[in-house]
Scaffold this active site. Structure first.
Site, PDB file in Angstrom:
ATOM      1  N   GLU A  13       0.649  -1.352  -0.126  1.00  0.00           N
ATOM      2  CA  GLU A  13      -0.099  -0.030  -0.175  1.00  0.00           C
ATOM      3  C   GLU A  13       0.874   1.267  -0.070  1.00  0.00           C
ATOM      4  OE1 GLU A  13      -2.611  -0.450   3.282  1.00  0.00           O
ATOM      5  OE2 GLU A  13      -4.199  -1.507   1.996  1.00  0.00           O
ATOM      6  N   GLU A  58       7.396 -21.581   8.838  1.00  0.00           N
ATOM      7  CA  GLU A  58       7.871 -20.652  10.119  1.00  0.00           C
ATOM      8  C   GLU A  58       9.016 -21.069  10.921  1.00  0.00           C
ATOM      9  OE1 GLU A  58       5.131 -21.005  14.040  1.00  0.00           O
ATOM     10  OE2 GLU A  58       3.827 -20.088  12.144  1.00  0.00           O
TER      11      GLU A  58
END
Length: 297
Positions: free
Chosen positions: A81, A112
């Site tokens: 963004e 992870e």
């Protein structure tokens, strides 16, 4: 070992599945207030991290985000963004998720926990001392995020950790540790809830503080937006009208002549310059619209 409050079972919600849909919705929404409170409590640390990041970014550094699961996806959203909102170059806001691009849409089991891959992912970006490395993990002990911070710090990069558990090991690996103490979730352990909301607030705040300091905003106006669609072109035109007092047709013509750059169009109209000279005036003042309009010609 510190208690992981994000994994605590909240006794207050033990009968969650017996609630009617309206009461259940109110319960989930009310719990989100804890995200705002946690972000407010971390405000000074977020501001300090932003202040530390700005000089490096002025020298050409990048924002490099790393995370797994929900945390990684929120980091990606923040990075993406920055391009339309502030015309920040995409190559200077890079988010890497544990498990690779496919992890955006589907969980990649075990990713992870892969510390070796984390270090590989970091080094593939050739980090420098001007880069800002941001690791995000609700637990604050995700091996992937920890490995990135551990590898980035000796390279001189600024390191920032965003976690939801006080005393999390990631905090010791970063120069700037931001704790968003959101506590137990309505659904025990589901950190996509208020922990994720607090992370979104923190990431929004961190990057927005940075962009304002980098002269991407005038007052509270989005003067460095990238006008890539009709709605944003209309917004850019309205900004030029507001800041120059010109009529809409004049603002539209000038904006088009200035390659849809709001700041350039404003300087051109306010200072009586052509687009080339207006752009040069801005560049000579570090992209600051305020200084370009204030300083003598």
């Amino acid at each position: 070992m510190p208690i992981e409050t994000t994994e605590t079972v909240a006794a207050a919600h033990a009968e969650l599945d017996t609630l009617d849909p309206l009461a259940m919705a109110r319960c989930f929404i009310a719990a989100q207030q804890g995200a705002v409170a946690a972000a407010l409590a971390a405000g000074d640390r977020i501001g300090a991290a932003a202040a530390a990041a700005v000089p490096r970014l002025r020298r050409g550094g990048r924002l490099l985000y790393f995370g797994a699961g929900t945390s990684g996806r929120l980091a990606l959203l923040d990075a993406v963004e920055l391009v339309p909102t502030f015309s920040w170059p995409a190559q200077r806001a890079i988010a890497t998720l544990a498990g690779g691009p496919g992890a955006v849409h589907q969980a990649v089991e075990g990713a992870e926990d892969d510390a070796a891959q984390a270090e590989h992912d970091l080094m593939a970006l050739s980090p420098t001392a001007d880069d800002v490395v941001i690791g995000v993990a609700a637990s604050g002990r995700t091996p992937y995020a920890m490995a990135v911070l551990r590898a980035a710090r000796p390279l001189g990069a600024l390191t920032i950790a965003i976690v939801n558990n006080p005393g999390a090991p990631m905090l010791a690996l970063a120069e700037h540790g931001i704790v968003l103490d959101t506590g137990a979730e309505v659904i025990a352990g589901s950190t996509r809830l208020k922990a994720g909301t607090a992370q979104k607030i923190a990431l929004n705040t961190l990057s927005s503080c940075i962009m304002v300091q980098l002269e991407k905003v005038y007052g509270n106006l989005m003067v460095d937006l990238k006008a890539t669609n009709a709605k944003l072109v209309a917004r850019a035109t309205d900004l030029v009208v507001r800041l120059t007092g010109s009529d809409t047709p004049t603002a539209e013509r000038t904006l088009q002549a200035c390659a849809l750059e709001v700041k350039t169009a404003v300087v051109a109209l306010r200072c009586g310059l052509d687009p080339v000279d207006a752009r040069a005036r801005l560049s000579g003042r570090g992209g600051s619209l305020r200084r370009a309009l204030r300083d003598p010609l």
